[in-house]
Scaffold this motif. Structure first.
Motif, PDB file in Angstrom:
ATOM      1  N   GLU A 184       0.842  -1.207   0.000  1.00 42.36           N
ATOM      2  CA  GLU A 184       0.000   0.000   0.000  1.00 42.36           C
ATOM      3  C   GLU A 184       0.872   1.250   0.000  1.00 42.36           C
ATOM      4  O   GLU A 184       1.901   1.304   0.681  1.00 42.36           O
ATOM      5  N   ASP A 185       0.448   2.274  -0.759  1.00 40.56           N
ATOM      6  CA  ASP A 185       1.227   3.510  -0.838  1.00 40.56           C
ATOM      7  C   ASP A 185       0.672   4.627   0.031  1.00 40.56           C
ATOM      8  O   ASP A 185       1.300   5.682   0.148  1.00 40.56           O
ATOM      9  N   ASP A 186      -0.486   4.433   0.645  1.00 42.58           N
ATOM     10  CA  ASP A 186      -1.105   5.472   1.467  1.00 42.58           C
ATOM     11  C   ASP A 186      -0.710   5.264   2.934  1.00 42.58           C
ATOM     12  O   ASP A 186      -1.174   4.318   3.576  1.00 42.58           O
ATOM     13  N   PRO A 187       0.123   6.131   3.515  1.00 41.45           N
ATOM     14  CA  PRO A 187       0.550   5.938   4.905  1.00 41.45           C
ATOM     15  C   PRO A 187      -0.595   6.065   5.896  1.00 41.45           C
ATOM     16  O   PRO A 187      -0.537   5.490   6.975  1.00 41.45           O
ATOM     17  N   HIS A 188      -1.637   6.809   5.523  1.00 45.85           N
ATOM     18  CA  HIS A 188      -2.784   6.956   6.430  1.00 45.85           C
ATOM     19  C   HIS A 188      -3.489   5.617   6.620  1.00 45.85           C
ATOM     20  O   HIS A 188      -3.895   5.264   7.733  1.00 45.85           O
ATOM     21  N   LYS A 189      -3.632   4.851   5.552  1.00 45.58           N
ATOM     22  CA  LYS A 189      -4.256   3.535   5.668  1.00 45.58           C
ATOM     23  C   LYS A 189      -3.383   2.600   6.499  1.00 45.58           C
ATOM     24  O   LYS A 189      -3.887   1.842   7.340  1.00 45.58           O
TER      25      LYS A 189
ATOM     26  N   ASN B 277      -4.231   3.961  -6.393  1.00 39.17           N
ATOM     27  CA  ASN B 277      -5.574   4.419  -6.713  1.00 39.17           C
ATOM     28  C   ASN B 277      -5.768   4.654  -8.209  1.00 39.17           C
ATOM     29  O   ASN B 277      -6.719   4.183  -8.802  1.00 39.17           O
ATOM     30  N   GLY B 278      -4.876   5.443  -8.822  1.00 38.19           N
ATOM     31  CA  GLY B 278      -4.909   5.628 -10.266  1.00 38.19           C
ATOM     32  C   GLY B 278      -6.176   6.253 -10.805  1.00 38.19           C
ATOM     33  O   GLY B 278      -6.624   5.892 -11.897  1.00 38.19           O
ATOM     34  N   ASP B 279      -6.768   7.200 -10.060  1.00 36.35           N
ATOM     35  CA  ASP B 279      -8.045   7.761 -10.473  1.00 36.35           C
ATOM     36  C   ASP B 279      -7.925   9.100 -11.182  1.00 36.35           C
ATOM     37  O   ASP B 279      -8.924   9.716 -11.511  1.00 36.35           O
ATOM     38  N   SER B 280      -6.697   9.579 -11.434  1.00 36.19           N
ATOM     39  CA  SER B 280      -6.504  10.842 -12.140  1.00 36.19           C
ATOM     40  C   SER B 280      -5.191  10.765 -12.909  1.00 36.19           C
ATOM     41  O   SER B 280      -4.331   9.934 -12.607  1.00 36.19           O
ATOM     42  N   PRO B 281      -5.003  11.608 -13.923  1.00 35.40           N
ATOM     43  CA  PRO B 281      -3.769  11.542 -14.712  1.00 35.40           C
ATOM     44  C   PRO B 281      -2.506  11.761 -13.897  1.00 35.40           C
ATOM     45  O   PRO B 281      -1.461  11.189 -14.204  1.00 35.40           O
TER      46      PRO B 281
ATOM     47  N   GLU C 170       6.203   2.684  -2.760  1.00 33.82           N
ATOM     48  CA  GLU C 170       6.183   3.929  -3.518  1.00 33.82           C
ATOM     49  C   GLU C 170       6.000   3.629  -5.009  1.00 33.82           C
ATOM     50  O   GLU C 170       6.632   2.716  -5.552  1.00 33.82           O
ATOM     51  N   TYR C 171       5.109   4.408  -5.649  1.00 35.48           N
ATOM     52  CA  TYR C 171       4.894   4.295  -7.089  1.00 35.48           C
ATOM     53  C   TYR C 171       5.230   5.649  -7.723  1.00 35.48           C
ATOM     54  O   TYR C 171       4.684   6.677  -7.328  1.00 35.48           O
ATOM     55  N   ASN C 172       6.109   5.641  -8.708  1.00 31.58           N
ATOM     56  CA  ASN C 172       6.590   6.888  -9.297  1.00 31.58           C
ATOM     57  C   ASN C 172       6.127   7.090 -10.732  1.00 31.58           C
ATOM     58  O   ASN C 172       6.642   7.965 -11.431  1.00 31.58           O
ATOM     59  N   MET C 173       5.147   6.316 -11.177  1.00 30.19           N
ATOM     60  CA  MET C 173       4.672   6.418 -12.563  1.00 30.19           C
ATOM     61  C   MET C 173       3.255   6.974 -12.573  1.00 30.19           C
ATOM     62  O   MET C 173       2.335   6.369 -12.023  1.00 30.19           O
ATOM     63  N   SER C 174       3.096   8.125 -13.192  1.00 33.18           N
ATOM     64  CA  SER C 174       1.775   8.754 -13.263  1.00 33.18           C
ATOM     65  C   SER C 174       0.914   8.055 -14.311  1.00 33.18           C
ATOM     66  O   SER C 174       1.416   7.539 -15.318  1.00 33.18           O
TER      67      SER C 174
END
Length: 340
Positions: free
Chosen positions: A159-164, A240-244, A181-185
């Motif tokens: 998971e990339d979200d530290p809050h979760k 998540n990948g929900d925006s560009p 960490e994911y570095n690809m938009s």
């Protein structure tokens, strides 16, 4: 004898007395008792005249105060935007970038959960495999049920979200979650797909070599056990990948396809296949020929050609035409993503 004169007291005082001027000084020959009686009458008449006047004045004052309160309240409610600029558009102001800042506003991520039918497909698959090794890209509370089913196996979340991550507490040592960490938009998906087709380093390889791979889609920063284990089930539901601008799922789908080929038979499940990127990369690296089941936005692939040097076997001319059509759709969808 003079005639008798009848003496009587009139019921009302003569009108002349009402209209006659009031003397300020009593007559000297007037009896003192009569003087007191007249003063008393004059004072009583004055009170009767003042009472309705006072009542009228108080009523007018009360009405004026009530009207002033109403007017002031109305003006304050309508004039609040003038007194406090931005109050009516506070949500817009908070989300807008600061003046002179090069950073774009980051909208809250879209939370996508599995429907009941989608979750039933996934839970039935896990129930058939337990105890097994499960790797899940992304984390939702729904997936805690899957780790409970696989209590005797191993379940790893990436998971990339530290809050979760900060809110998750596992009672079993067989279930772990790692920050990734994911570095690809997402907006770079089509260019990455073209590069992967032309780069021989992106061909199926030993999962242990992923950390040294020269393919841009290879995830090289995962925990060591991810590369070493043979995974029975791999789920791609993150990032998540929900925006560009947000991280896309290009690398997780590619990496999942490589990891799946390390085992004799492995299952890869991709969520949100209604979105273009998930479709592109599932077609390219997991292949139509391996699609076992679909339900809603969920695709279930079964990978069993672990010695293959290609992700998909050579297809017929019809399949090649289909891929060409997909390429055209990909270009159009890529332009749509960049314009969002």
């Amino acid at each position: 004898m003079p005639p008798e004169v009848l003496h009587f007291r009139p019921l009302l005082p003569p009108l002349v007395q009402l209209s006659s001027p009031v003397t300020t000084q009593p007559q000297e020959n007037q009896p003192s008792g009569h003087k007191v009686s007249q003063e008393t009458k004059r004072m009583g008449l004055t009170k009767r005249e003042l009472i309705p006047i006072l009542v009228l004045i108080l009523s007018v004052v009360s009405v004026i105060r009530l009207l002033s309160i109403i007017v002031s309240t109305s003006s304050s409610s309508h004039g609040s935007s003038g007194l406090y600029p931005g109050t009516q558009h506070r949500s817009f102001t908070l989300n807008a970038p600061e003046t002179g800042s090069s950073k774009k506003p980051r909208r809250p991520p879209r939370v996508t959960t599995l429907t009941k039918k989608e979750f039933r497909v996934l839970s039935n698959l896990i129930a058939q495999k337990v105890p097994c090794n499960i790797l899940i890209f992304g984390f939702h509370s729904q997936y805690l049920t899957l780790s409970s089913l696989n209590a005797d196996g191993s379940t790893i979340f990436l998971e990339d979200d530290p809050h979760k991550i900060s809110k998750v507490r596992f009672t079993s040592n067989n279930t772990r979650i790692y920050r990734t960490e994911y570095n690809m938009s997402a907006k770079d998906a089509y260019e990455l797909l073209k590069e992967a087709r032309q780069n021989s380093a992106c061909a199926p390889t030993n999962p242990k070599m992923l950390r040294k791979s020269k393919c841009k889609l290879a995830l090289k920063n995962l925990p060591a056990e991810v590369y070493e284990k043979n995974w029975d089930v791999v789920v791609v539901d993150g990032p998540n990948g929900d925006s560009p601008e947000s991280p896309g799922r290009m690398a997780p789908i590619y990496t999942a396809s490589v990891l799946a080929r390390a085992a004799n038979v492995s299952n890869v499940v991709v969520h949100d296949v209604d979105r273009t990127i998930e479709k592109w990369f599932s077609w390219e690296f997991l292949c139509d020929e391996n699609l076992l089941h679909s339900k809603g936005k969920l695709w279930h692939f079964r990978i069993n050609h672990f010695h293959s040097t290609r992700f998909c076997t050579d297809g017929t001319q019809t399949k090649q035409k289909n891929h060409s059509a997909r390429d055209r759709d990909s270009k159009t969808s890529s332009r749509d993503l960049k314009s969002q």
